[in-house]
Scaffold this active site. Structure first.
Site, mmCIF file in Angstrom:
data_model
loop_
_atom_site.group_PDB
_atom_site.id
_atom_site.type_symbol
_atom_site.label_atom_id
_atom_site.label_comp_id
_atom_site.label_asym_id
_atom_site.label_seq_id
_atom_site.Cartn_x
_atom_site.Cartn_y
_atom_site.Cartn_z
ATOM 1 N N CYS A 119 0.754 -1.191 -0.160
ATOM 2 C CA CYS A 119 0.066 0.231 -0.008
ATOM 3 C C CYS A 119 0.761 1.233 0.071
ATOM 4 O O CYS A 119 1.634 1.659 -0.948
ATOM 5 C CB CYS A 119 -0.923 0.166 1.138
ATOM 6 S SG CYS A 119 -2.113 1.224 1.307
ATOM 7 N N HIS A 120 0.757 2.166 0.875
ATOM 8 C CA HIS A 120 1.672 3.387 1.135
ATOM 9 C C HIS A 120 3.029 2.690 1.764
ATOM 10 O O HIS A 120 3.971 3.640 1.958
ATOM 11 C CB HIS A 120 0.867 4.363 1.924
ATOM 12 C CG HIS A 120 -0.053 4.992 1.420
ATOM 13 N ND1 HIS A 120 -1.238 4.372 0.980
ATOM 14 C CD2 HIS A 120 -0.222 6.449 0.914
ATOM 15 C CE1 HIS A 120 -2.076 5.160 0.399
ATOM 16 N NE2 HIS A 120 -1.606 6.343 0.369
#
Length: 195
Positions: A119-120
């Protein structure tokens, strides 16, 4: 080569991690026999634990609390076979300004250990210089950040580049964990820091 049943895996996170992106890998890796520990910086919302952000809930907000096994300052890459970097927007944004967190990620890469970010979480790969020259994926909103850090960004559920594993979002968690297990099984990947 390291059998997952003998592997030691570190999950590095702080308050604001995406709930499923920490809990699912921890549960699945432990179910496969790995020893999994959670490390966090000393300053968290509540001593000895970190609080999730549950972005998948009907009404997103603060989620479950997770016990911290180790303080960031006391963990060393040589004691583990892999590091997992969960996403969420808050968690990796806080960690990428923690010099010890960035150094730890660099240490894992220097020692040929598996580095996995979802994800991030790849923001930490960019901050540590590991995105440069690699093919990886991430949450779509940080695609430009990854390209600006020198990565070739692709839209796939899981991407591996010499022991660095990346995935896009919670929907990719099964593939993400399976690839971590595979990469741990391959053993040392050599020094992967940018030249």
């Amino acid at each position: 080569m390291t059998d997952i049943r003998q592997a030691r895996i570190l999950v590095l996170a702080t308050d604001g991690f995406e709930q499923s992106e920490l809990l699912v890998p921890v549960e699945q890796l432990r179910a496969k026999g790995a020893t999994v520990e959670v490390a966090a910086p000393e300053k968290t919302m509540e001593p000895g634990q970190i609080t999730a952000w549950d972005g998948e809930a009907a009404k997103p907000g603060w989620g479950q609390k997770v016990k911290v096994d180790r303080k960031l300052a006391e963990v060393r890459a040589e004691d583990y076979d892999a590091i997992v970097l969960p996403g969420g927007q808050i968690n990796p944004d806080k960690l990428r300004i923690e010099p010890q967190a960035v150094q730890l990620v660099q240490d894992f890469a220097a020692k040929g250990k598996v580095v996995a970010a979802i994800c991030h979480g790849p923001w930490l790969l960019a901050e540590s210089g590991l995105a440069k020259g690699r093919t990886l994926t991430s949450f779509a909103s940080i695609k430009t950040d990854m390209k600006n850090a020198g990565a070739t960004w692709v839209d796939k559920e899981v991407v591996t580049d010499k022991g660095i594993v990346t995935s896009r979002s919670p929907k990719d968690l099964d593939a993400f964990v399976a690839k971590i297990v595979e990469e741990v099984g391959e053993g040392n990947h050599g020094d992967r820091r940018a030249a």
